[in-house]
Design a protein around this motif. Sequence first.
Motif, PDB file in Angstrom:
ATOM      1  N   GLU A  70       0.459  -3.224  -5.349  1.00 20.42           N
ATOM      2  CA  GLU A  70       0.991  -4.223  -6.273  1.00 20.42           C
ATOM      3  C   GLU A  70       1.434  -3.613  -7.598  1.00 20.42           C
ATOM      4  O   GLU A  70       2.288  -4.177  -8.276  1.00 20.42           O
ATOM      5  CB  GLU A  70      -0.057  -5.300  -6.543  1.00 20.42           C
ATOM      6  N   GLN A  71       0.879  -2.468  -7.951  1.00 18.06           N
ATOM      7  CA  GLN A  71       1.133  -1.905  -9.275  1.00 18.06           C
ATOM      8  C   GLN A  71       1.800  -0.538  -9.228  1.00 18.06           C
ATOM      9  O   GLN A  71       1.610   0.281 -10.127  1.00 18.06           O
ATOM     10  CB  GLN A  71      -0.184  -1.827 -10.055  1.00 18.06           C
ATOM     11  N   LEU A  72       2.587  -0.299  -8.198  1.00 15.70           N
ATOM     12  CA  LEU A  72       3.324   0.966  -8.144  1.00 15.70           C
ATOM     13  C   LEU A  72       4.279   1.050  -9.329  1.00 15.70           C
ATOM     14  O   LEU A  72       5.067   0.137  -9.574  1.00 15.70           O
ATOM     15  CB  LEU A  72       4.111   1.066  -6.834  1.00 15.70           C
ATOM     16  N   PRO A  73       4.241   2.145 -10.081  1.00 16.56           N
ATOM     17  CA  PRO A  73       5.102   2.251 -11.258  1.00 16.56           C
ATOM     18  C   PRO A  73       6.510   2.691 -10.895  1.00 16.56           C
ATOM     19  O   PRO A  73       6.762   3.237  -9.817  1.00 16.56           O
ATOM     20  CB  PRO A  73       4.404   3.342 -12.076  1.00 16.56           C
ATOM     21  N   ALA A  74       7.437   2.434 -11.805  1.00 14.20           N
ATOM     22  CA  ALA A  74       8.769   3.024 -11.674  1.00 14.20           C
ATOM     23  C   ALA A  74       8.689   4.445 -12.215  1.00 14.20           C
ATOM     24  O   ALA A  74       7.914   4.731 -13.118  1.00 14.20           O
ATOM     25  CB  ALA A  74       9.779   2.198 -12.452  1.00 14.20           C
TER      26      ALA A  74
END
Length: 231
Positions: free
Chosen positions: A170-174
């Motif tokens: 859910e919190q994969l960064p760019a």
Amino acid sequence: MKTNSSQNLFVYVLFLVICLIGIFFGRSISQEHSFLRVWEFSNLLLMMAGVPFLFLQQRAGLPDFLSDNVTRKNRIVYPVLLGIVFGILDVLVIKVLLHPEPYTELPPFLQPFPYSVFLYFSGAFEIEVFYRLIPMTIILLVGNWWKQGKYFQWFFWIAAVLTALREPLEQLPAGSAWLIAYSFLTGFLMNFLQAIWYRKAGFIASLSLRLGHYLIWHILLGIYVELIELH
């Protein structure tokens, strides 16, 4: 003498009271900080979903919150230390390596101290209820029932993996591939360890591990940015 289930409920209500204090605190200073993140009372109502599962911990093969069979070190000290390790890693990678220049304002993942203590406790509590307490209790209840618990270990490891995947996905960064890989791997490992500590020492242990991470990443880093970089 309180039963284990009533102790679970007492602790849960105490945590809700801390969240409630945070709501009033946040509202009292919201005019001073345009970026302030404040819980709504609806968040508290949503947390009521966890209450039925407080009475099912032993049936699911999990320790009660204040089980006499769990030492304070296993319930709080060791999990907090593990969380601190993950917090330090995040500070070194994301702040020191990727953003060494001073912030000109508090970034979205930081909030003014001491309000940050209440907000991030509330956030950690909410995550642990919906990422750990509810799903793991359900899966392990089924595991204890299915063929009289013959495959309970399989159910536990499935629960540990599934609950460990949710947050990092859910919190994969760019950003670059290595940053995405770092975020996913450390997020998965921390959540996986939380599942293990939950089974070993109960819900408070899992929450303590997350709070150790938040202490470094959200609270102490926020104090540093406020007192050093913004002045």
